[in-house]
Design an enzyme around this catalytic site. Structure first.
Site, PDB file in Angstrom:
ATOM      1  N   ALA A 188       0.861  -1.188   0.000  1.00 20.23           N
ATOM      2  CA  ALA A 188       0.000   0.000   0.000  1.00 20.23           C
ATOM      3  C   ALA A 188       0.899   1.240   0.000  1.00 20.23           C
ATOM      4  CB  ALA A 188      -0.954   0.013   1.195  1.00 20.23           C
TER       5      ALA A 188
ATOM      6  N   HIS B 186       2.840   4.491  -0.149  1.00 21.28           N
ATOM      7  CA  HIS B 186       2.433   5.901  -0.144  1.00 21.28           C
ATOM      8  C   HIS B 186       3.683   6.779  -0.057  1.00 21.28           C
ATOM      9  CE1 HIS B 186       3.092   5.465   4.123  1.00 21.28           C
ATOM     10  NE2 HIS B 186       2.023   4.693   4.305  1.00 21.28           N
TER      11      HIS B 186
ATOM     12  N   HIS C 258       6.602   5.778   2.241  1.00 21.05           N
ATOM     13  CA  HIS C 258       7.448   4.681   1.748  1.00 21.05           C
ATOM     14  C   HIS C 258       8.403   5.204   0.661  1.00 21.05           C
ATOM     15  CE1 HIS C 258       3.703   2.294   2.973  1.00 21.05           C
ATOM     16  NE2 HIS C 258       4.633   1.897   3.818  1.00 21.05           N
TER      17      HIS C 258
ATOM     18  N   GLN D 224       2.242 -10.163  12.929  1.00 18.05           N
ATOM     19  CA  GLN D 224       2.134  -8.922  13.705  1.00 18.05           C
ATOM     20  C   GLN D 224       0.705  -8.410  13.834  1.00 18.05           C
ATOM     21  OE1 GLN D 224       4.817  -6.843  10.850  1.00 18.05           O
ATOM     22  NE2 GLN D 224       3.490  -5.084  11.170  1.00 18.05           N
TER      23      GLN D 224
ATOM     24  N   GLY E  28      10.814   4.417   9.457  1.00 18.93           N
ATOM     25  CA  GLY E  28      10.236   5.722   9.746  1.00 18.93           C
ATOM     26  C   GLY E  28      10.041   5.965  11.233  1.00 18.93           C
TER      27      GLY E  28
ATOM     28  N   ASP F 284       6.711   5.203  13.399  1.00 17.18           N
ATOM     29  CA  ASP F 284       6.598   4.011  14.249  1.00 17.18           C
ATOM     30  C   ASP F 284       7.830   3.993  15.153  1.00 17.18           C
ATOM     31  OD1 ASP F 284       4.225   2.541  12.847  1.00 17.18           O
ATOM     32  OD2 ASP F 284       5.519   3.282  11.262  1.00 17.18           O
TER      33      ASP F 284
HETATM   34  P1  AMP Z   1       4.289  -0.106   6.886  1.00 19.07           P
HETATM   35  O1  AMP Z   1       4.201  -0.440   5.444  1.00 19.07           O
HETATM   36  O2  AMP Z   1       3.186   0.749   7.400  1.00 19.07           O
HETATM   37  O3  AMP Z   1       4.571  -1.310   7.750  1.00 19.07           O
HETATM   38  O4  AMP Z   1       5.568   0.825   7.059  1.00 19.07           O
HETATM   39  C1  AMP Z   1       6.782   0.524   6.447  1.00 19.07           C
HETATM   40  C2  AMP Z   1       7.779   1.555   6.848  1.00 19.07           C
HETATM   41  O5  AMP Z   1       7.282   2.836   6.498  1.00 19.07           O
HETATM   42  C3  AMP Z   1       8.094   1.617   8.343  1.00 19.07           C
HETATM   43  O6  AMP Z   1       9.478   1.879   8.500  1.00 19.07           O
HETATM   44  C4  AMP Z   1       7.279   2.780   8.810  1.00 19.07           C
HETATM   45  O7  AMP Z   1       7.801   3.402   9.969  1.00 19.07           O
HETATM   46  C5  AMP Z   1       7.398   3.686   7.614  1.00 19.07           C
HETATM   47  N1  AMP Z   1       6.326   4.677   7.594  1.00 19.07           N
HETATM   48  C6  AMP Z   1       4.998   4.462   7.453  1.00 19.07           C
HETATM   49  N2  AMP Z   1       4.329   5.643   7.519  1.00 19.07           N
HETATM   50  C7  AMP Z   1       5.274   6.598   7.714  1.00 19.07           C
HETATM   51  C8  AMP Z   1       5.244   8.016   7.849  1.00 19.07           C
HETATM   52  N3  AMP Z   1       4.110   8.703   7.783  1.00 19.07           N
HETATM   53  N4  AMP Z   1       6.406   8.669   8.017  1.00 19.07           N
HETATM   54  C9  AMP Z   1       7.585   8.004   8.068  1.00 19.07           C
HETATM   55  N5  AMP Z   1       7.680   6.678   7.938  1.00 19.07           N
HETATM   56  C10 AMP Z   1       6.551   5.981   7.760  1.00 19.07           C
END
Ligand code: AMP
Length: 284
Positions: free
Chosen positions: A38, A40, A43, A67, A153, A156
């Site tokens: 997904a 955005h 990423h 998770q 990021g 998190d």
């Molecule tokens: P996810 O796909 O949501 O598991 O996130 C993958 C990576 O993207 C992780 O390192 C998250 O911390 C980072 N991430 C997701 N949203 C954000 C954001 N708004 N700002 C910075 N990093 C992000």
């Protein structure tokens, strides 16, 4: 060069070997960007950061069942693979690894990685095995790829500290590189879950960043509990009815801090707007 799409570990190893021994035969370095897809803007920012550190960028897309809790949104998690690959390619990603569950967790898989102290608080209090799932999959991805850098990021933030801790304790030779939280034009931290907010709920969510910024401005003139109450009261005022937590903890250890030493403090929040769980944090 177009992005290489890999779906199993053997393919990953040979793709990385090919890239590492590329035409110039330099000592190529590899950065990994783990995601659940997904894709955005945040990423994409991780990929852009990865390119600053290494000459090969590997993104991974894996919606990690370990998770997700029983009542969480695993089956509803958005899956937009074709679009994801396109966006990653446009940002200059070299390889995308998209393993399936069987590849990641074969039938006899029997390992859990736990970072217990950091995982039992904040988001880990309600989401019981969440960070074990994160730690297990991230350790696997880092070891599978042999990446020199891994980009995560700060949105998190607890996850970031858990990953730093597991890399240190398992002696994984990978440097963890954080990036700032990426926000939309109204200040809301970007998340794949934001798409579940209708326009009224989005307006409510936009207040989170404003309230956190206000809290940080006055933090050093107030008692810790006053700042926490300020945030909770303002959340309620703007229509956030369900607060999971508002806590202030040490930026490095996540330990509680007290009024006599308020340095290295960070404010962490998790709230629900209808059923959508949003998290955010700010350095104080
Ligand atoms: P996810 O796909 O949501 O598991 O996130 C993958 C990576 O993207 C992780 O390192 C998250 O911390 C980072 N991430 C997701 N949203 C954000 C954001 N708004 N700002 C910075 N990093 C992000």
């Amino acid at each position: 060069m177009s992005i290489e799409i890999i779906r199993d570990l053997r393919g990953l190893h040979s793709s990385i070997a090919r890239h590492r021994n590329g035409p110039l035969n330099t000592a190529a370095s590899l950065a990994i960007v783990p995601t659940m897809g997904a894709i955005h803007e945040a990423h994409e920012a991780l990929v852009i950061e990865a390119k600053k550190h290494a000459n090969i960028v590997l993104a991974t897309i894996f919606v990690n069942p370990l998770q997700f809790g029983e009542n969480e949104d695993l089956s509803k998690y958005p899956r937009t693979e074709a679009e994801d690959i396109k966006r990653l390619e446009e940002k200059g990603c070299d390889i995308v690894y998209i393993p399936d569950n069987k590849n990641m967790y074969p039938d006899n898989f029997d390992l859990t990685i736990n970072v217990p102290k950091l995982s039992s608080i904040l988001c880990g209090k309600k989401r019981k095995n969440h960070f074990q799932g994160v730690a297990t999959v991230v350790a696997k991805l880092l070891l599978q790829s042999g990446a020199d850098y891994a980009i995560f990021g700060e949105k998190d933030f607890q996850q970031l500290l858990i990953i730093k801790s597991l890399v240190r304790d398992l002696d994984i030779p990978c440097q963890i590189v954080p990036i700032d939280t990426i926000r939309d034009s109204e200040g809301l931290a970007i998340s794949s879950r934001n798409q579940y907010l209708d326009s009224e709920q989005k307006k409510i969510a936009n207040n989170i960043n404003i309230i956190l910024n206000d809290a940080s401005k006055n933090f050093h003139t107030k008692e810790i509990q006053e700042t926490i109450n300020f945030v909770k009261d303002n959340f309620k005022k703007v229509g956030i009815k369900k607060i999971d937590y508002v806590e202030i903890r040490n930026n490095f250890t996540l330990e509680n801090i007290n009024n006599s030493n308020k340095s290295n403090a960070r404010l962490f929040i998790a709230v629900y707007i209808n059923d959508v769980r949003l998290i955010d944090n700010i350095k104080l």
